[in-house]
Design an enzyme around this catalytic site. Structure first.
Site, PDB file in Angstrom:
ATOM      1  N   CYS A  86       0.912  -1.504  -0.072  1.00  0.00           N
ATOM      2  CA  CYS A  86       0.111   0.137   0.038  1.00  0.00           C
ATOM      3  C   CYS A  86       0.970   1.095   0.112  1.00  0.00           C
ATOM      4  O   CYS A  86       1.538   1.391   0.704  1.00  0.00           O
ATOM      5  CB  CYS A  86      -1.146   0.208   0.714  1.00  0.00           C
ATOM      6  SG  CYS A  86      -2.069   1.203   1.210  1.00  0.00           S
ATOM      7  N   HIS A 128      -9.099  -3.945  -3.064  1.00  0.00           N
ATOM      8  CA  HIS A 128      -7.909  -2.368  -1.490  1.00  0.00           C
ATOM      9  C   HIS A 128      -8.515  -1.692  -2.088  1.00  0.00           C
ATOM     10  O   HIS A 128      -8.401  -1.215  -0.488  1.00  0.00           O
ATOM     11  CB  HIS A 128      -6.408  -2.918  -2.585  1.00  0.00           C
ATOM     12  CG  HIS A 128      -5.227  -2.462  -1.781  1.00  0.00           C
ATOM     13  ND1 HIS A 128      -4.695  -2.891  -0.847  1.00  0.00           N
ATOM     14  CD2 HIS A 128      -5.163  -1.390  -1.328  1.00  0.00           C
ATOM     15  CE1 HIS A 128      -3.779  -2.580  -0.262  1.00  0.00           C
ATOM     16  NE2 HIS A 128      -4.396  -1.480  -0.851  1.00  0.00           N
ATOM     17  N   GLU A 129      -8.901  -0.986  -3.104  1.00  0.00           N
ATOM     18  CA  GLU A 129      -9.052   0.404  -3.286  1.00  0.00           C
ATOM     19  C   GLU A 129     -10.894   0.806  -2.562  1.00  0.00           C
ATOM     20  O   GLU A 129     -10.600   1.666  -1.907  1.00  0.00           O
ATOM     21  CB  GLU A 129      -8.108   0.967  -4.471  1.00  0.00           C
ATOM     22  CG  GLU A 129      -7.537   1.194  -5.424  1.00  0.00           C
ATOM     23  CD  GLU A 129      -6.515   1.302  -4.061  1.00  0.00           C
ATOM     24  OE1 GLU A 129      -6.230   2.194  -3.280  1.00  0.00           O
ATOM     25  OE2 GLU A 129      -5.251   0.979  -4.250  1.00  0.00           O
TER      26      GLU A 129
END
Length: 162
Positions: A86, A128-129
């Site tokens: 990240c 993830h986003e």
């Protein structure tokens, strides 16, 4: 526009829906793409640059797009494990189990309603986003022992004590 890092409240805050797709939002999205590419990322969510609105951008496998007010409408039962990192937690990577495929509805930069069925790395980046929009970090998706170890490594890299 600058990246925010682990510990910033915006990264653990649930984001608000975008009320209007306009030139100001398009300029913000362009800035997000610049920050993401400048940092060598494949995805970036608005909270990672300090704005808690439901927007993220991706640039992976020839899929370059902004997702405004996205909704994951379906996820496969089949899952896969893959090492994630990240931009807001630099140099920390951990394997995360996620659905292999997802379906997403969203608005594009022109306010047009769109949908995508994604699999593989695109599905992973989207998830993830999307998590960022709900104040969830990838470290929240792993077991406590691995998370604690990752946080210790991050603290050492950042020169801080946790």
């Amino acid at each position: 526009m600058e990246l925010k890092f682990l510990g910033e409240p915006c990264l653990t805050t649930v984001s608000e829906p975008v009320s209007e797709v306009d030139e100001q939002l398009r300029a913000f999205i362009s800035g997000m793409f610049r920050v993401m590419r400048g940092a060598g990322g494949v995805g970036l969510a608005a909270p990672q640059v300090g704005r808690t609105v439901r927007v993220f951008v991706v640039d992976v496998e020839h899929h370059v797009r902004a997702f405004i007010n996205p909704q994951i409408t379906a996820a496969s039962e089949e899952q896969s494990s893959y090492e994630e990192g990240c931009l807001s937690i630099p140099h920390i990577y951990e394997r995360v189990l996620r659905p292999r495929r997802v379906s997403v509805q969203y608005l594009d930069e022109n306010g047009k309603r769109c949908a995508v069925d994604a699999d593989g790395i695109l599905a992973r980046v989207i998830q993830h986003e999307y998590d960022h929009l709900d104040g969830i970090l990838f470290l929240d998706r792993i077991d406590e022992k691995r998370r604690d170890d990752a946080l210790r490594r991050y603290a050492a890299l950042r020169g801080t004590i946790r």
